[in-house]
Scaffold this active site. Structure first.
Site, PDB file in Angstrom:
ATOM      1  N   ASP A  74      -2.691   4.171  -2.336  1.00  0.00           N
ATOM      2  CA  ASP A  74      -3.312   5.392  -1.524  1.00  0.00           C
ATOM      3  C   ASP A  74      -4.519   6.853  -2.128  1.00  0.00           C
ATOM      4  O   ASP A  74      -3.241   7.652  -2.672  1.00  0.00           O
ATOM      5  CB  ASP A  74      -3.140   5.316   0.150  1.00  0.00           C
ATOM      6  N   ASP A 101       1.120  -1.764   0.100  1.00  0.00           N
ATOM      7  CA  ASP A 101      -0.073  -0.179   0.144  1.00  0.00           C
ATOM      8  C   ASP A 101       0.809   1.493  -0.209  1.00  0.00           C
ATOM      9  O   ASP A 101       1.775   1.738   1.060  1.00  0.00           O
ATOM     10  CB  ASP A 101      -0.627  -0.172   1.093  1.00  0.00           C
ATOM     11  N   HIS A 128     -11.201  -1.979   4.752  1.00  0.00           N
ATOM     12  CA  HIS A 128     -10.698  -1.883   5.873  1.00  0.00           C
ATOM     13  C   HIS A 128     -10.985  -0.460   6.090  1.00  0.00           C
ATOM     14  O   HIS A 128     -11.375  -0.005   7.024  1.00  0.00           O
ATOM     15  CB  HIS A 128      -9.456  -1.526   5.949  1.00  0.00           C
ATOM     16  N   ASP A 129     -12.009   0.579   5.511  1.00  0.00           N
ATOM     17  CA  ASP A 129     -12.587   1.777   5.354  1.00  0.00           C
ATOM     18  C   ASP A 129     -14.033   0.575   5.328  1.00  0.00           C
ATOM     19  O   ASP A 129     -14.934   2.825   5.765  1.00  0.00           O
ATOM     20  CB  ASP A 129     -12.408   2.930   4.144  1.00  0.00           C
ATOM     21  N   GLU A 149      -6.844   4.342  -5.697  1.00  0.00           N
ATOM     22  CA  GLU A 149      -8.170   4.694  -4.965  1.00  0.00           C
ATOM     23  C   GLU A 149      -8.338   5.793  -5.279  1.00  0.00           C
ATOM     24  O   GLU A 149      -7.740   6.755  -5.197  1.00  0.00           O
ATOM     25  CB  GLU A 149      -7.817   4.201  -3.281  1.00  0.00           C
TER      26      GLU A 149
HETATM   27  C1  GLC Z   1      -7.343   5.972   2.240  1.00  0.00           C
HETATM   28  C2  GLC Z   1      -6.853   5.424   3.265  1.00  0.00           C
HETATM   29  C3  GLC Z   1      -8.270   5.139   4.723  1.00  0.00           C
HETATM   30  C4  GLC Z   1      -6.671   6.608   4.942  1.00  0.00           C
HETATM   31  C5  GLC Z   1      -6.901   7.594   4.459  1.00  0.00           C
HETATM   32  C6  GLC Z   1      -5.814   8.409   4.415  1.00  0.00           C
HETATM   33  O1  GLC Z   1      -8.269   6.635   2.099  1.00  0.00           O
HETATM   34  O2  GLC Z   1      -8.462   3.942   3.125  1.00  0.00           O
HETATM   35  O3  GLC Z   1      -8.032   4.487   5.612  1.00  0.00           O
HETATM   36  O4  GLC Z   1      -7.235   6.868   6.654  1.00  0.00           O
HETATM   37  O5  GLC Z   1      -6.863   7.554   3.096  1.00  0.00           O
HETATM   38  O6  GLC Z   1      -4.550   8.033   4.084  1.00  0.00           O
END
Ligand code: GLC
Ligand code: CA
Length: 549
Positions: free
Chosen positions: A203, A102, A319-320, A245
Site C-alpha cells: 500500500d 496487502d 477498490h479505490d 502502489e
Molecule cells: C491506498 C489504498 C486505499 C487506502 C490508502 C490508505 O491508496 O488503496 O484504499 O485508503 O492507501 O491506506
C-alpha cells in the site's frame, strides 16, 4: 508453474483482486469473509486466474476498511480467524491460486499496540515508531494536508507534540527512519511468508520515506534505499509476486521498482492512465477527464519504456476507482460490448493484468442517496463541500463519478435477494442492477463478459507474444480507434478496438483475411474493415518466416 530466473512465473499470471468485505458473506452478518472466499474458489478457478490479491484482512478498527491495521499478525474477527486464513491459503493452492496479501506499511491504526505505547510518553520505547514534532496547540508544524482532508498533523496534549498522518487521523504514519520499525516489519513479513502466501501488494509504498519538514510525502530521498533493504530482507528469500502502489511513479522510477534483477518489486501500480492526481485534496478530488489521444500516448509510453527493463501491471479498476465500464465504456446500451472492448485493449498488452472483482461481469457504478455511502473519503468530501457552500446536486454528481464505493458494492453472484452476497443485511447496498448483471447468468452465457475475460486469460497462457512481444501503437492520431501490434519471434498480435459507440471504418489495411482471428466481441462479419460500436478484435499473424537457431 515453471520457475526460471529469466522468466518469473508472474509474467504469464493474471491476478484477481478480492475486496473481502464485499465478496461473499458466509455467516449472514452482512459482511464478506474468508470462508466466503473459500466458497467461491471454484468460480475463480473457472475464470483461470493465478493469484488473488486480498485487500487487508488483518485486525483493524476499520476506519478505512482495513487500511488501518491494529495487528499485522492476526485476522480481523469480522473476516474470520488466523486458522481460516491458513486454510484459505491451502485451499486456494488446491485450485492453483496463490494468495497475495496487502501490506499497509506506511501507517498503522492508532489502535495498534505500538501507537498506544508511543503516545504514553516521549521516553516510551515505541515513541519513535511514529513521526512526531513539537509544537503548540492550534499551530501545527506546517500546512500539510491529509489525503482524506484536514491537517496532516494531530495534536496530542499529554505530549505537547503533533503526530504526522498522511491519511486519516486514525492512521498515524510509521517512522521508517527508525531501524527498529523496519526490523519489526521484516519479521512480520517473513512470518507471513512462512504461512505460504504467494506475494504482497504494498500500500502507498512510495510514501514511506516521508520528509514532512520539507513537505515531501512520496519519493523521499531514502525511498529506494528502504525498499531495497525490505526486498533483500524478505521477498528475495522466496519466489513471490510483489507489487507496490506508487501514485507518484514515472517510467524512470518504475524501472527501479521493477528492475529485472529483483532488487525491489516485481512491478508497481502507477496511475497515469487513470488520470487522477496523486494528491486527493478537495479541489483535485473530482474525476478529471482524460483525452483519448492522451490515454493512448500514456499507455504507449509505459509499454515502450519498460520493455525488457521493467515490468508493467495492467489494470483499469481497483477498490479505490470507479467502475471502468461506467467511465470509458457505455454502461447502458453497449455495456457488454464496451466492457469486453476495454478488457481486450488491456489484456493484449505486456504486463501482469489485474482484474478487480465484478469487472469480469461488467459491473457498473451506482447512484445512491448520500446516507447509503460508506466510504470515509466520500463522506469527508461531502462534508467539506457542504460547508464550503457547494450545491448538493454538484457534490452528488462528483460522488457518482468518483466515489470509491462504486467499486465496493457487493459482488453480484445471482438474482436472489442481495445478489447472493449475503442472507443478512449487507453492510453496503447492492447495486440494483444485480438481476440483470450477475455471475450465475454469465457463466451460462458463452457471449458474456465473464467468458471474454476467461478467453483472454487463456490466450495469454497459450501465446508467448502476450508476455514477451514488443509494442507498437498504430493510428496514434485516430479519434476512434485504439490499435497496436505486438511482435515476438515472427508472431504478430494485432489488437484493434473501436473505442466509441459509433460504427467506424478502420483505416488499417493489413491482410486480415490471412490472419487468425483470436478473439472478437462481435460475430465475425463479412466486411473486415468495418467495426461496430465498441467492437474489439485480436488477430494473430504467423506468416513471417523466422530462422531460429
Ligand atoms: C491506498 C489504498 C486505499 C487506502 C490508502 C490508505 O491508496 O488503496 O484504499 O485508503 O492507501 O491506506
Ligand atoms: Ca460475514
Amino acid at each position: 508453474m515453471r520457475e526460471d530466473k529469466h522468466s518469473p512465473w508472474w509474467k504469464k499470471a493474471v491476478v484477481y483482486q478480492v475486496y473481502p468485505k464485499s465478496f461473499q458473506d458466509s455467516n449472514s452478518d452482512g459482511i464478506g469473509d474468508l470462508n466466503g472466499i473459500m466458497q467461491r474458489l471454484d468460480y475463480l478457478e473457472e475464470l483461470g486466474i493465478d493469484a488473488i490479491w486480498l485487500s487487508p484482512v488483518c485486525k483493524s478498527p476499520q476506519d478505512d476498511n482495513g487500511y488501518d491495521i491494529s495487528d499485522y499478525q492476526d485476522i480481523d474477527p469480522m473476516f474470520g480467524t488466523l486458522e481460516d486464513m491458513e486454510r484459505l491459503i491451502q485451499e486456494a493452492q488446491k485450485h492453483h491460486i496463490k494468495i497475495i496479501i496487502d501490506l499497509v506499511l506506511n501507517h498503522s491504526s492508532d489502535e495498534h499496540f505500538w501507537f498506544q505505547e508511543a503516545k504514553k510518553s516521549r521516553e516510551n520505547p515505541y515513541h519513535d515508531y511514529y513521526v512526531w514534532r513539537d509544537g503548540e496547540e492550534g499551530t501545527p508544524p506546517n500546512d500539510m494536508r491529509a489525503c482524506f482532508g484536514g491537517s496532516a498533523w494531530e495534536w496530542v496534549p499529554q505530549l505537547g507534540q503533533y503526530y504526522f498522518h498522511q491519511f486519516a487521523v486514525k492512521q498515524p504514519d510509521l517512522n521508517w527512519e527508525n531501524p527498529k520499525v523496519r526490523a519489526e516489519i521484516y519479521d512480520m513479513i517473513r512470518w507471513w511468508m512462512e504461512k505460504g502466501v504467494g506475494g504482497f501488494r504494498l500500500d502507498v509504498i512510495d510514501q514511506i520515506a516521508k520528509e514532512p519538514d520539507r513537505k515531501i510525502t512520496n519519493n523521499g530521498s531514502r525511498l529506494h534505499e528502504f525498499i531495497q533493504e525490505l526486498s533483500q530482507e524478505t521477498f528475495q528469500k522466496g519466489d513471490l509476486i510483489t507489487v507496490g502502489e506508487a501514485w507518484g511513479a514515472t517510467t524512470d522510477l518504475a524501472k527501479l521498482y521493477s528492475n529485472p534483477d529483483g532488487s525491489e518489486f516485481s512491478m508497481v501500480f502507477q496511475f497515469e492512465h487513470i488520470g487522477l492526481d496523486q494528491q486527493q485534496g478537495k479541489e483535485k478530488w473530482d474525476l478529471a477527464p482524460l483525452p483519448f489521444k492522451k490515454l493512448k500516448k500514456i499507455m504507449e509510453h509505459w509499454q515502450k519504456e519498460l520493455f525488457q527493463c521493467g515490468w508493467n501491471s495492467l489494470f483499469w479498476n481497483n477498490h479505490d476507482l470507479p467502475r471502468i465500464v461506467s467511465r470509458w465504456g457505455d454502461d447502458k446500451e453497449y455495456r457488454t460490448e464496451s466492457a469486453k472492448m476495454l478488457a481486450v485493449l488491456l489484456h493484449g498488452m505486456q504486463g501482469t493484468p489485474y482484474i478487480y472483482q465484478g469487472e469480469e461481469l461488467g459491473m457498473t457504478n451506482v447512484r445512491y442517496d448520500i446516507k447509503d455511502y460508506r466510504d470515509i473519503e466520500t463522506w469527508n468530501v461531502y462534508r467539506e463541500r457542504t460547508e464550503q457552500g457547494y450545491e448538493t446536486s454538484d457534490i452528488m454528481a462528483s460522488i457518482y463519478a468518483k466515489s470509491r464505493d462504486n467499486a465496493r458494492t457487493p459482488m453480484q453472484w445471482d438474482d436472489s435477494a442481495n445478489a447472493g452476497f449475503t442472507k443478512g443485511e449487507p453492510w453496503i447496498k447492492v447495486n440494483p442492477n444485480y438481476q440483470e448483471i450477475n455471475a450465475k447468468r454469465q457463466l451460462r452465457d458463452p457471449d458474456s463478459v465473464f467468458h471474454c475475460y476467461k478467453a483472454l486469460i487463456a490466450l495469454r497462457k497459450k501465446h508467448d507474444v502476450f508476455a514477451e512481444g514488443d509494442f507498437e501503437l498504430l493510428l496514434p492520431e485516430d479519434p476512434a480507434f485504439f490499435a497496436y501490434v505486438r511482435t515476438y519471434l515472427g508472431e504478430r498480435l494485432y489488437v484493434i478496438c473501436n473505442f466509441y459507440g459509433k460504427t467506424e471504418a478502420c483505416p488499417l489495411t493489413e491482410a486480415w483475411e490471412n490472419m487468425q482471428l483470436l478473439y472478437s466481441n462481435y460475430p465475425k462479419g463479412t466486411d473486415l474493415n468495418t467495426y461496430q460500436p465498441f467492437e474489439a478484435r485480436m488477430y494473430l499473424s504467423t506468416n513471417d518466416i523466422v530462422l531460429v537457431e
